[in-house]
Design a protein around this motif. Structure first.
Motif, PDB file in Angstrom:
ATOM      1  N   GLU A 100      39.733  52.180  14.158  1.00  0.00           N
ATOM      2  CA  GLU A 100      39.232  52.024  12.794  1.00  0.00           C
ATOM      3  C   GLU A 100      40.295  52.577  11.874  1.00  0.00           C
ATOM      4  O   GLU A 100      40.744  53.720  12.056  1.00  0.00           O
ATOM      5  N   ASN A 101      40.727  51.767  10.918  1.00  0.00           N
ATOM      6  CA  ASN A 101      41.772  52.183   9.968  1.00  0.00           C
ATOM      7  C   ASN A 101      43.014  52.717  10.676  1.00  0.00           C
ATOM      8  O   ASN A 101      43.607  53.701  10.240  1.00  0.00           O
ATOM      9  N   GLY A 102      43.384  52.079  11.800  1.00  0.00           N
ATOM     10  CA  GLY A 102      44.584  52.455  12.535  1.00  0.00           C
ATOM     11  C   GLY A 102      44.456  53.677  13.417  1.00  0.00           C
ATOM     12  O   GLY A 102      45.422  54.077  14.062  1.00  0.00           O
ATOM     13  N   GLU A 103      43.288  54.274  13.465  1.00  0.00           N
ATOM     14  CA  GLU A 103      43.063  55.466  14.280  1.00  0.00           C
ATOM     15  C   GLU A 103      42.128  55.136  15.443  1.00  0.00           C
ATOM     16  O   GLU A 103      41.161  54.395  15.277  1.00  0.00           O
ATOM     17  N   VAL A 104      42.393  55.727  16.606  1.00  0.00           N
ATOM     18  CA  VAL A 104      41.503  55.561  17.749  1.00  0.00           C
ATOM     19  C   VAL A 104      40.234  56.376  17.480  1.00  0.00           C
ATOM     20  O   VAL A 104      40.303  57.572  17.195  1.00  0.00           O
ATOM     21  N   VAL A 105      39.083  55.700  17.582  1.00  0.00           N
ATOM     22  CA  VAL A 105      37.798  56.364  17.333  1.00  0.00           C
ATOM     23  C   VAL A 105      36.926  56.414  18.579  1.00  0.00           C
ATOM     24  O   VAL A 105      35.853  57.010  18.577  1.00  0.00           O
ATOM     25  N   GLY A 106      37.376  55.757  19.646  1.00  0.00           N
ATOM     26  CA  GLY A 106      36.614  55.734  20.880  1.00  0.00           C
ATOM     27  C   GLY A 106      37.203  54.725  21.835  1.00  0.00           C
ATOM     28  O   GLY A 106      38.354  54.310  21.682  1.00  0.00           O
ATOM     29  N   TYR A 107      36.388  54.328  22.816  1.00  0.00           N
ATOM     30  CA  TYR A 107      36.860  53.409  23.851  1.00  0.00           C
ATOM     31  C   TYR A 107      35.798  52.362  24.130  1.00  0.00           C
ATOM     32  O   TYR A 107      34.600  52.624  24.037  1.00  0.00           O
ATOM     33  N   HIS A 108      36.254  51.188  24.495  1.00  0.00           N
ATOM     34  CA  HIS A 108      35.390  50.045  24.782  1.00  0.00           C
ATOM     35  C   HIS A 108      35.701  49.601  26.203  1.00  0.00           C
ATOM     36  O   HIS A 108      36.869  49.431  26.562  1.00  0.00           O
ATOM     37  N   SER A 109      34.672  49.417  27.002  1.00  0.00           N
ATOM     38  CA  SER A 109      34.874  48.994  28.389  1.00  0.00           C
ATOM     39  C   SER A 109      34.012  47.788  28.710  1.00  0.00           C
ATOM     40  O   SER A 109      32.817  47.774  28.423  1.00  0.00           O
ATOM     41  N   THR A 110      34.665  46.795  29.295  1.00  0.00           N
ATOM     42  CA  THR A 110      33.979  45.615  29.796  1.00  0.00           C
ATOM     43  C   THR A 110      34.237  45.553  31.284  1.00  0.00           C
ATOM     44  O   THR A 110      35.380  45.687  31.730  1.00  0.00           O
ATOM     45  N   ARG A 111      33.178  45.391  32.065  1.00  0.00           N
ATOM     46  CA  ARG A 111      33.314  45.364  33.515  1.00  0.00           C
ATOM     47  C   ARG A 111      32.742  44.070  34.072  1.00  0.00           C
ATOM     48  O   ARG A 111      31.708  43.601  33.636  1.00  0.00           O
ATOM     49  N   ARG A 112      33.468  43.559  35.045  1.00  0.00           N
ATOM     50  CA  ARG A 112      33.068  42.343  35.764  1.00  0.00           C
ATOM     51  C   ARG A 112      32.926  42.678  37.236  1.00  0.00           C
ATOM     52  O   ARG A 112      33.419  43.682  37.714  1.00  0.00           O
ATOM     53  N   ILE A 113      32.336  41.722  37.939  1.00  0.00           N
ATOM     54  CA  ILE A 113      32.209  41.865  39.384  1.00  0.00           C
ATOM     55  C   ILE A 113      33.582  41.593  40.024  1.00  0.00           C
ATOM     56  O   ILE A 113      34.245  40.616  39.696  1.00  0.00           O
ATOM     57  N   PRO A 114      34.028  42.472  40.896  1.00  0.00           N
ATOM     58  CA  PRO A 114      35.299  42.237  41.589  1.00  0.00           C
ATOM     59  C   PRO A 114      35.095  41.401  42.843  1.00  0.00           C
ATOM     60  O   PRO A 114      33.963  41.209  43.300  1.00  0.00           O
ATOM     61  N   LYS A 115      36.200  40.923  43.409  1.00  0.00           N
ATOM     62  CA  LYS A 115      36.122  40.202  44.680  1.00  0.00           C
ATOM     63  C   LYS A 115      35.811  41.199  45.792  1.00  0.00           C
ATOM     64  O   LYS A 115      36.467  42.228  45.935  1.00  0.00           O
ATOM     65  N   LYS A 116      34.812  40.880  46.582  1.00  0.00           N
ATOM     66  CA  LYS A 116      34.396  41.767  47.673  1.00  0.00           C
ATOM     67  C   LYS A 116      35.543  41.997  48.664  1.00  0.00           C
ATOM     68  O   LYS A 116      35.725  43.116  49.154  1.00  0.00           O
ATOM     69  N   SER A 117      36.326  40.958  48.937  1.00  0.00           N
ATOM     70  CA  SER A 117      37.431  41.110  49.895  1.00  0.00           C
ATOM     71  C   SER A 117      38.475  42.102  49.389  1.00  0.00           C
ATOM     72  O   SER A 117      39.037  42.864  50.175  1.00  0.00           O
ATOM     73  N   THR A 118      38.717  42.140  48.088  1.00  0.00           N
ATOM     74  CA  THR A 118      39.671  43.096  47.527  1.00  0.00           C
ATOM     75  C   THR A 118      39.132  44.511  47.663  1.00  0.00           C
ATOM     76  O   THR A 118      39.863  45.433  48.033  1.00  0.00           O
ATOM     77  N   ILE A 119      37.850  44.673  47.385  1.00  0.00           N
ATOM     78  CA  ILE A 119      37.241  46.006  47.529  1.00  0.00           C
ATOM     79  C   ILE A 119      37.334  46.460  48.985  1.00  0.00           C
ATOM     80  O   ILE A 119      37.787  47.566  49.281  1.00  0.00           O
TER      81      ILE A 119
END
Length: 173
Positions: A100-119
């Motif tokens: 906000e106004n060039g300053e970090v005010v927090g964090y945003h996280s988006t999560r998806r399902i990963p590939k089971k084989s990679t896990i």
């Protein structure tokens, strides 16, 4: 908390979204987050995001995580989270600073399902190694540093950077 070992799954097209303040306290959680983690909104708002931290999540990975976002960089990471009833679920998390106004005010996280084989084939063995390394140190800070250093060794043996390493896992066929 008692961990049941029960894995929870969510849909390929579902997104888990949350936002935090600069201290990592949850300021927003979408319906999917609440449903998968098993919490009501009033139970998570204002709470530290590590409310859903699973004990099998290496501290060294979070060290990398915070190093990136504190430098105002985005990061992708494989994360195992806990549910309220002791289950767990895996995600590929994309975390970015919120400005906000060039300053970090927090964090945003988006999560998806990963590939089971990679896990199964990459992440679980790597995290088990990092957790064992952390457990070898009586001093938590030294264990985290050793885990982080080992993670960077693994990354550097497979790719030019952490971002390249993670991208290769996300996009592998």
């Amino acid at each position: 908390m008692h961990y049941s070992g029960q894995e929870v799954f969510f849909g390929q097209n579902d997104l888990i979204v949350s936002k935090t303040d600069l201290k990592g306290r949850i300021t927003y959680a979408n319906h999917t987050f609440l449903e998968i983690a098993g919490y009501d909104e009033d139970e998570v708002i204002g709470q530290p995001h590590n409310l859903i931290r699973h004990p099998n999540m290496p501290r060294g990975v979070f060290e990398l995580f915070w190093n990136c976002i504190s430098q105002e960089k985005e990061i992708f990471a494989y994360v195992v989270n806990s549910t309220k009833d002791g289950g767990h679920y895996w995600v590929i998390a994309h975390v970015t600073p919120s400005f906000e106004n060039g300053e970090v005010v927090g964090y945003h996280s988006t999560r998806r399902i990963p590939k089971k084989s990679t896990i199964t084939n990459v992440i679980e063995p790597l995290y088990a190694e990092l957790n064992q390394l952390e457990a070898n140190y009586a001093n938590r800070k030294e264990g985290t540093a050793a885990s982080y250093a080992r993670l960077m060794e693994v990354v550097n043996s497979k790719a030019a950077s952490y971002d390249e390493f993670i991208s290769s896992l996300i996009w592998e066929q």
